[in-house]
Design a protein around this motif. Structure first.
Motif, PDB file in Angstrom:
ATOM      1  N   UNK A   5      26.510 -28.617 -11.951  1.00 16.46           N
ATOM      2  CA  UNK A   5      25.811 -29.826 -12.057  1.00 16.46           C
ATOM      3  C   UNK A   5      25.318 -29.979 -10.737  1.00 16.46           C
ATOM      4  N   UNK A   6      26.111 -29.802  -9.621  1.00 16.40           N
ATOM      5  CA  UNK A   6      25.877 -30.229  -8.216  1.00 16.40           C
ATOM      6  C   UNK A   6      24.710 -29.285  -7.998  1.00 16.40           C
ATOM      7  N   UNK A   7      24.715 -28.052  -8.362  1.00 14.06           N
ATOM      8  CA  UNK A   7      23.738 -27.004  -7.910  1.00 14.06           C
ATOM      9  C   UNK A   7      22.514 -27.378  -8.376  1.00 14.06           C
ATOM     10  N   UNK A   8      22.508 -27.917  -9.693  1.00 16.54           N
ATOM     11  CA  UNK A   8      21.115 -28.000 -10.310  1.00 16.54           C
ATOM     12  C   UNK A   8      20.703 -29.298  -9.777  1.00 16.54           C
ATOM     13  N   UNK A   9      21.530 -30.366  -9.382  1.00 15.99           N
ATOM     14  CA  UNK A   9      21.194 -31.538  -8.696  1.00 15.99           C
ATOM     15  C   UNK A   9      20.342 -31.351  -7.587  1.00 15.99           C
TER      16      UNK A   9
END
Ligand code: PLP
Length: 365
Positions: free
Chosen positions: A348-352
């Motif tokens: 999720x962090x990477x996508x954000x």
């Protein structure tokens, strides 16, 4: 707002806590068996094929390494300007002059052509920095050093595990320094590890670290106290068991970013190079500072600028270097932006991060 994504995150687990407790209970806190074991395990883990000496910081390691290699007042050492000040400080602390060479645009590391252009009859060595975890062009740099009879001091502060054509960084030069500061790819709290090719330089390094003593109270040279404690070494030994998996995660994060980021220049990896992504540094061609501010304010994502002021423009060095012209250094200083790439990022962090950077790039932030 979403949770803050920090630009770096040291990982300390129960294993490190238990190791510190073990040392505390032993009553042997200062340099002792843990340091000796850490030195041997570090050399073996990174397949350096040469002994390592542990000290209390990376900067001490560079300073003592230079002294042990014979660098002294009146000498010149060629360094990149685009680096952390410790690189240049360590040279200046010996009394030698850091001579600033430009970097190459492709890897942010010192340019072999610029090294050649800066060699004088006072030059004794070259200090390449494996910046962000990407190896400098060591094949070319070692050839230049051989041709001119120069030493090479690798600044591997950010590059634990990086390699070029199968040779690990830290196994090329006269000596190499790895930093163990908390935000580095592995830590001992504070600390530095120096790999050394020549046994006499290694012996001197051990003397300088310990007030000039090999045999207690039989001091041979004027030395320092830059010893690593067993507490710090115990932390480092546990981190060594984990750094391989963390590096793999950093590389996977970088692969995801490079495949998905748009509108910024992603970091290339040279043929034959293994990049360990201490930093994942993109170039924002226009308005980098506003871009970083928006990333934080609008998306709650931290980032870093390494380094916005190159060393030749820093107060301690500026007097000597008024006529230095380093166009690629200036460009990188204005454009560089390091995104979080640490192993604690979730999918999720990477996508954000990708969504935020792409949106800001599109909007021309
Ligand atoms: C490129 C570079 N050189 C030298 C150092 C100095 O290492 P330390 O902070 O362990 O003294 C660092 C790290 O801070 C660094 O990033």
């Amino acid at each position: 707002m979403n949770e803050f994504i920090p630009p770096a995150k040291p990982l300390i687990g129960d294993e490190e806590r238990a190791a510190v407790d073990r040392v505390m209970r032993s009553g042997m806190l200062a340099q002792g068996p843990e340091v000796k074991a850490f030195e041997e395990e570090f050399s073996a883990h990174f397949e350096l094929g040469r002994p390592c000496v542990a000290v209390n910081s990376g900067t001490s390691g560079q300073h003592l390494g230079l002294l042990s290699s014979g660098v002294k007042a009146g000498d010149e050492v060629i360094v990149p300007s685009f680096t952390f000040a410790a690189t240049c400080n360590s040279v200046a602390l010996t009394g030698a002059t850091p001579v600033f060479a430009d970097i190459d645009a492709d890897d942010f590391c010192i340019s072999p052509a610029a090294i050649e252009a800066n060699i004088t009859d006072k030059t004794v060595g070259i200090m390449p920095v494996h910046l962000y975890g990407h190896p400098a062009k060591m094949d070319q740099i070692m050839a230049i050093a051989d041709k001119h009879g120069l030493q090479v001091y690798e600044d591997a502060a950010q590059a634990h595990g990086a390699s070029l054509n199968g040779t690990p960084v830290g196994a090329f030069g006269t000596f190499a320094m790895f930093s163990l500061y908390p935000t580095k790819n592995m830590t001992s709290g504070e600390g530095g590890m120096v790999s050394i090719a020549d046994p006499e330089i290694e012996r001197l390094m051990r003397l300088y670290r310990n007030q000039g003593m090999e045999k207690q109270y039989h001091n041979e040279v004027v030395g320092f106290n830059t010893r690593m404690t067993d507490i710090h070494a115990a932390i480092g030994r546990e981190q060594l068991k984990k750094v391989g998996a963390w590096t793999k995660t950093r590389q996977e994060n970088a692969t995801f970013f490079s495949a998905n980021l748009e509108g910024v220049t992603t970091p290339p990896v040279a043929d034959g190079a293994v990049h360990v992504y201490h930093q994942y540094t993109v170039r924002v061609p226009e308005g980098r500072d506003g871009f970083a501010a928006a990333l934080k304010e609008q998306y709650n994502i931290g980032s870093g600028m390494f380094y916005p002021v190159p060393n030749h423009q820093l107060k301690p060095f500026v007097g000597d270097t008024a006529d230095v012209d380093l166009p690629e250094t200036m460009k990188a200083a204005a454009e560089c932006l390091s995104l979080p790439v640490h192993p604690s990022l979730s999918q999720g962090d990477r996508e954000r991060i990708v969504e935020a950077v792409n949106a800001l790039a599109k909007a021309g932030a």
